[in-house]
Write a protein that holds these residues in place. Structure first.
Motif, PDB file in Angstrom:
ATOM      1  N   ILE A 185     -89.376  -3.554  44.362  1.00 49.45           N
ATOM      2  CA  ILE A 185     -88.505  -4.357  45.227  1.00 49.45           C
ATOM      3  C   ILE A 185     -88.731  -3.880  46.651  1.00 49.45           C
ATOM      4  CG2 ILE A 185     -86.129  -4.953  45.801  1.00 49.45           C
ATOM      5  CD1 ILE A 185     -85.460  -4.405  42.805  1.00 49.45           C
ATOM      6  N   SER A 186     -89.095  -4.808  47.522  1.00 48.54           N
ATOM      7  CA  SER A 186     -89.363  -4.460  48.918  1.00 48.54           C
ATOM      8  C   SER A 186     -88.060  -4.320  49.685  1.00 48.54           C
ATOM      9  CB  SER A 186     -90.215  -5.546  49.573  1.00 48.54           C
ATOM     10  OG  SER A 186     -91.445  -5.686  48.918  1.00 48.54           O
ATOM     11  N   LEU A 187     -88.006  -3.309  50.545  1.00 41.89           N
ATOM     12  CA  LEU A 187     -86.881  -3.130  51.453  1.00 41.89           C
ATOM     13  C   LEU A 187     -87.373  -3.555  52.827  1.00 41.89           C
ATOM     14  CD1 LEU A 187     -83.984  -2.154  51.881  1.00 41.89           C
ATOM     15  CD2 LEU A 187     -84.907   0.130  52.314  1.00 41.89           C
ATOM     16  N   LEU A 188     -86.907  -4.716  53.280  1.00 45.32           N
ATOM     17  CA  LEU A 188     -87.405  -5.323  54.515  1.00 45.32           C
ATOM     18  C   LEU A 188     -86.403  -5.167  55.642  1.00 45.32           C
ATOM     19  CD1 LEU A 188     -88.655  -8.650  52.919  1.00 45.32           C
ATOM     20  CD2 LEU A 188     -89.957  -6.553  53.281  1.00 45.32           C
ATOM     21  N   GLU A 189     -86.930  -4.950  56.819  1.00 45.64           N
ATOM     22  CA  GLU A 189     -86.115  -4.766  58.011  1.00 45.64           C
ATOM     23  C   GLU A 189     -86.100  -6.063  58.809  1.00 45.64           C
ATOM     24  OE1 GLU A 189     -86.872  -2.155  61.978  1.00 45.64           O
ATOM     25  OE2 GLU A 189     -87.272  -1.205  60.044  1.00 45.64           O
ATOM     26  N   GLY A 190     -84.922  -6.456  59.287  1.00 39.92           N
ATOM     27  CA  GLY A 190     -84.842  -7.636  60.137  1.00 39.92           C
ATOM     28  C   GLY A 190     -83.482  -8.301  60.072  1.00 39.92           C
ATOM     29  N   ASP A 191     -83.359  -9.354  60.863  1.00 37.30           N
ATOM     30  CA  ASP A 191     -82.116 -10.112  60.943  1.00 37.30           C
ATOM     31  C   ASP A 191     -82.376 -11.577  60.603  1.00 37.30           C
ATOM     32  OD1 ASP A 191     -80.064  -8.236  61.864  1.00 37.30           O
ATOM     33  OD2 ASP A 191     -81.349  -8.031  63.617  1.00 37.30           O
ATOM     34  N   VAL A 192     -81.314 -12.299  60.327  1.00 35.28           N
ATOM     35  CA  VAL A 192     -81.409 -13.745  60.131  1.00 35.28           C
ATOM     36  C   VAL A 192     -80.810 -14.392  61.372  1.00 35.28           C
ATOM     37  CG1 VAL A 192     -81.560 -13.874  57.616  1.00 35.28           C
ATOM     38  CG2 VAL A 192     -79.344 -13.617  58.655  1.00 35.28           C
ATOM     39  N   ILE A 238     -84.995  -6.899  49.436  1.00 38.64           N
ATOM     40  CA  ILE A 238     -83.693  -6.773  50.071  1.00 38.64           C
ATOM     41  C   ILE A 238     -83.971  -6.660  51.566  1.00 38.64           C
ATOM     42  CG2 ILE A 238     -81.629  -5.350  50.331  1.00 38.64           C
ATOM     43  CD1 ILE A 238     -82.033  -4.449  47.414  1.00 38.64           C
ATOM     44  N   HIS A 239     -83.365  -7.530  52.320  1.00 40.53           N
ATOM     45  CA  HIS A 239     -83.589  -7.645  53.765  1.00 40.53           C
ATOM     46  C   HIS A 239     -82.338  -7.140  54.471  1.00 40.53           C
ATOM     47  CE1 HIS A 239     -84.130 -10.314  57.422  1.00 40.53           C
ATOM     48  NE2 HIS A 239     -85.347  -9.827  57.285  1.00 40.53           N
ATOM     49  N   ILE A 240     -82.495  -6.146  55.368  1.00 39.92           N
ATOM     50  CA  ILE A 240     -81.333  -5.585  56.065  1.00 39.92           C
ATOM     51  C   ILE A 240     -81.673  -5.331  57.538  1.00 39.92           C
ATOM     52  CG2 ILE A 240     -80.291  -4.535  54.029  1.00 39.92           C
ATOM     53  CD1 ILE A 240     -81.452  -1.891  54.805  1.00 39.92           C
ATOM     54  N   PRO A 241     -80.652  -5.313  58.397  1.00 40.94           N
ATOM     55  CA  PRO A 241     -80.890  -5.020  59.811  1.00 40.94           C
ATOM     56  C   PRO A 241     -81.510  -3.627  60.005  1.00 40.94           C
ATOM     57  CG  PRO A 241     -78.717  -5.968  59.512  1.00 40.94           C
ATOM     58  CD  PRO A 241     -79.257  -5.677  58.137  1.00 40.94           C
ATOM     59  N   SER A 242     -82.270  -3.489  61.082  1.00 44.47           N
ATOM     60  CA  SER A 242     -82.987  -2.244  61.387  1.00 44.47           C
ATOM     61  C   SER A 242     -82.084  -1.017  61.375  1.00 44.47           C
ATOM     62  CB  SER A 242     -83.630  -2.312  62.769  1.00 44.47           C
ATOM     63  OG  SER A 242     -84.277  -3.519  62.942  1.00 44.47           O
ATOM     64  N   SER A 243     -80.937  -1.125  62.012  1.00 42.41           N
ATOM     65  CA  SER A 243     -80.045   0.036  62.107  1.00 42.41           C
ATOM     66  C   SER A 243     -79.533   0.459  60.733  1.00 42.41           C
ATOM     67  CB  SER A 243     -78.871  -0.268  63.025  1.00 42.41           C
ATOM     68  OG  SER A 243     -78.140  -1.374  62.547  1.00 42.41           O
ATOM     69  N   TYR A 244     -79.406  -0.467  59.810  1.00 43.09           N
ATOM     70  CA  TYR A 244     -78.939  -0.140  58.466  1.00 43.09           C
ATOM     71  C   TYR A 244     -80.069   0.443  57.621  1.00 43.09           C
ATOM     72  CZ  TYR A 244     -74.902  -3.099  59.616  1.00 43.09           C
ATOM     73  OH  TYR A 244     -73.809  -3.658  60.200  1.00 43.09           O
TER      74      TYR A 244
END
Length: 131
Positions: free
Chosen positions: A69-76, A46-52
């Motif tokens: 399940i990896s929790l990934l930080e970042g934006d598209v 699951i990829h989510i923005p840093s602030s979230y």
């Protein structure tokens, strides 16, 4: 590699069973995360923005960890959801990972180099290099 971009809680219901990486463009609650995992049993990250990411509860993080399940930080960056519901990681990134590994670079050095060369987050590049 395709990343399914989800802009709202309501869109979780529209996900396909075989989604592997999902970017949540909204601040998810524990309920949203559990709903996503039930809807997509094959999800790997699951990829989510840093602030979230900082607001994800420790119980949700532990649950994701237990489910591998990896929790990934970042934006598209530059993705237009109105044109395509998926954001794609270019084949060039995978080719570059292969090149750097063939040069004998460690995973850490490969991640560092790719983060500089692409606009991908360190979390996401680490996930790509390790899979």
């Amino acid at each position: 590699m395709k990343i399914r971009v989800v802009s709202s809680k309501a869109e979780i219901d529209t996900l396909k069973l075989n989604e592997e990486i999902v970017h949540l463009a909204f601040r998810p609650s524990n309920k949203d995360i559990f709903k996503l995992i039930l809807k997509c049993p094959e999800v790997k990250a699951i990829h989510i923005p840093s602030s979230y990411k900082r607001t994800i509860s420790s119980s949700a993080q532990m649950y994701l960890s237990m489910q591998n399940i990896s929790l990934l930080e970042g934006d598209v960056w530059g993705h237009r959801k109105d044109i395509n519901e998926y954001s794609e990681v270019s084949q060039h990134v995978f080719d570059r990972i292969k090149e750097l590994k063939e040069e004998g670079l460690s995973d850490e050095d490969t991640v560092e180099r790719l983060v500089r060369e692409t606009r991908l987050s360190p979390d996401f590049v680490t996930f790509l290099v390790s899979n």
